[in-house]
Design an enzyme around this catalytic site. Structure first.
Site, PDB file in Angstrom:
ATOM      1  CG  HIS A  57       1.364   4.354  -2.213  1.00  0.00           C
ATOM      2  ND1 HIS A  57       1.073   3.418  -3.162  1.00  0.00           N
ATOM      3  CD2 HIS A  57       1.969   3.677  -1.184  1.00  0.00           C
ATOM      4  CE1 HIS A  57       1.462   2.215  -2.724  1.00  0.00           C
ATOM      5  NE2 HIS A  57       2.007   2.354  -1.542  1.00  0.00           N
ATOM      6  CD  GLU A  74       1.448   2.113   1.699  1.00  0.00           C
ATOM      7  OE1 GLU A  74       0.475   1.551   1.156  1.00  0.00           O
ATOM      8  OE2 GLU A  74       2.642   1.812   1.445  1.00  0.00           O
ATOM      9  CG  HIS A 102       5.960   1.622   0.438  1.00  0.00           C
ATOM     10  ND1 HIS A 102       4.977   1.666  -0.523  1.00  0.00           N
ATOM     11  CD2 HIS A 102       7.093   2.091  -0.167  1.00  0.00           C
ATOM     12  CE1 HIS A 102       5.467   2.140  -1.657  1.00  0.00           C
ATOM     13  NE2 HIS A 102       6.763   2.420  -1.472  1.00  0.00           N
ATOM     14  CD  GLU A 121       5.599  -2.531   2.273  1.00  0.00           C
ATOM     15  OE1 GLU A 121       4.824  -1.855   2.977  1.00  0.00           O
ATOM     16  OE2 GLU A 121       5.528  -2.555   1.027  1.00  0.00           O
TER      17      GLU A 121
HETATM   18 ZN   LIG Z   1       2.970   0.982  -0.329  1.00  0.00          ZN
END
Ligand SMILES: [Zn+2]
Length: 302
Positions: free
Chosen positions: A96, A134, A189, A264
């Site tokens: 992001h 995030e 992430h 993640e």
């Molecule tokens: Zn993400």
């Protein structure tokens, strides 16, 4: 008596107040000018309609070069052992970006998903319940990761130069390793499952592979990262077998022609993991665990 005329000290106080107000006005003007300068330097900071004409923000990578080897001591004789990641080039993709939320037209523009379809350029990402986003977590962990890798002799290249821009789009992130000649791509992430009880990290690989590098080489990297994160005390997600998720729809993975995984690192909505992510110490622990995984992978890869 209650309306006594101004005395000497009273006028002096009024004079100070005047100076203070003038200072505040000047300070405010300087601040406004600084904001203008800052806004002018941000990609896509102009009208959203303008930025929509450029749906593929060009990645502006920042490179962290390896620490130079100190080949000799003062006597010019002894040599340090080679650093464990000497020569390795690592692309790090902080998920992001900080400006995405303010530029919906840009990040919603369709780009190639790497399998003949399309995907949104980028997304805003998730956040902890406390509001820690995030993109900031990914940027901070990635920056720490880059520094740690450089200390071990690797060259780390990031897919975005800061945490205030827009994009880059997911297809550009995926093409990044071959376009910057890196040996590997690690996309950083954290997950945002709404169920606060959900917890644990997992690693995503492209499946079925859209390129040979996305097959066994990426799976081997994913397994080393799962081992390293588990060894560092992080909890593997129980949702996926071996904490490895297999997906066909992630353009960042599908476009890469080098071994690639998406991490993640935990669930931001989980109170315990969210709290850990909000601390510098927690983010440093994540970064060091990922470095351990890369070192193990590089050693096994020869
Ligand atoms: Zn993400």
């Amino acid at each position: 008596m209650s309306h006594a005329p101004s005395t000497g000290p009273g006028r002096a106080w009024a004079g100070r107040l005047g100076l203070l107000l003038a200072g505040l006005v000047v300070g405010g003007l300087v601040f406004l000018v600084a904001l203008q300068v800052r806004a002018g330097t941000q990609p896509g900071a102009t009208e959203a309609a303008v930025s929509a004409e450029r749906p593929d923000p060009t990645p502006d990578p920042s490179t962290v070069p390896p620490e130079p080897d100190s080949a000799t001591d003062d006597a010019g004789a002894a040599h340090d052992p080679p650093a464990p990641l000497d020569g390795l080039r690592v692309a790090i993709d902080p998920g992001h970006d900080g400006g995405n939320a303010d530029h919906p037209l840009t990040i919603n523009a369709p780009v190639s998903d790497g399998r003949g379809g399309t995907k949104a350029c980028n997304t805003v990402g998730t956040s902890t319940d406390g509001g820690y986003p995030e993109h900031a977590f990914a940027w901070d962990v990635s920056s720490r990761l880059a520094e740690e890798l450089a200390d071990l002799g690797a060259t780390a290249v990031l897919t975005r130069p800061d945490d205030v821009g827009v994009g880059p789009c997911v297809d550009a992130r995926g093409r990044f390793p071959q376009e910057h000649d890196t040996d590997v791509l690690v996309s950083v992430h954290a997950n945002g499952t709404e169920d606060r009880a959900a917890h644990g990290f997992f690693v995503i690989v492209s499946d079925p592979p859209a390129h040979v590098a996305q097959g066994e080489p990426s799976l081997a990297l994913a397994e080393e990262l799962v081992d390293a994160l588990t060894g560092a005390g992080f909890t593997p997600s129980a949702t996926y077998d071996g904490a490895i998720s297999r997906r066909s729809d992630l353009a960042t993975l599908n476009h890469s022609e080098r071994p690639v995984v998406m991490l993640e690192l935990g669930e931001m909505r989980n109170p315990d993991e969210g709290a850990l992510m909000e601390t510098e110490g927690g983010r440093q622990r994540y970064a060091e665990a990922v470095v351990d995984g890369l070192v193990a992978w590089a050693a096994s890869d020869g």
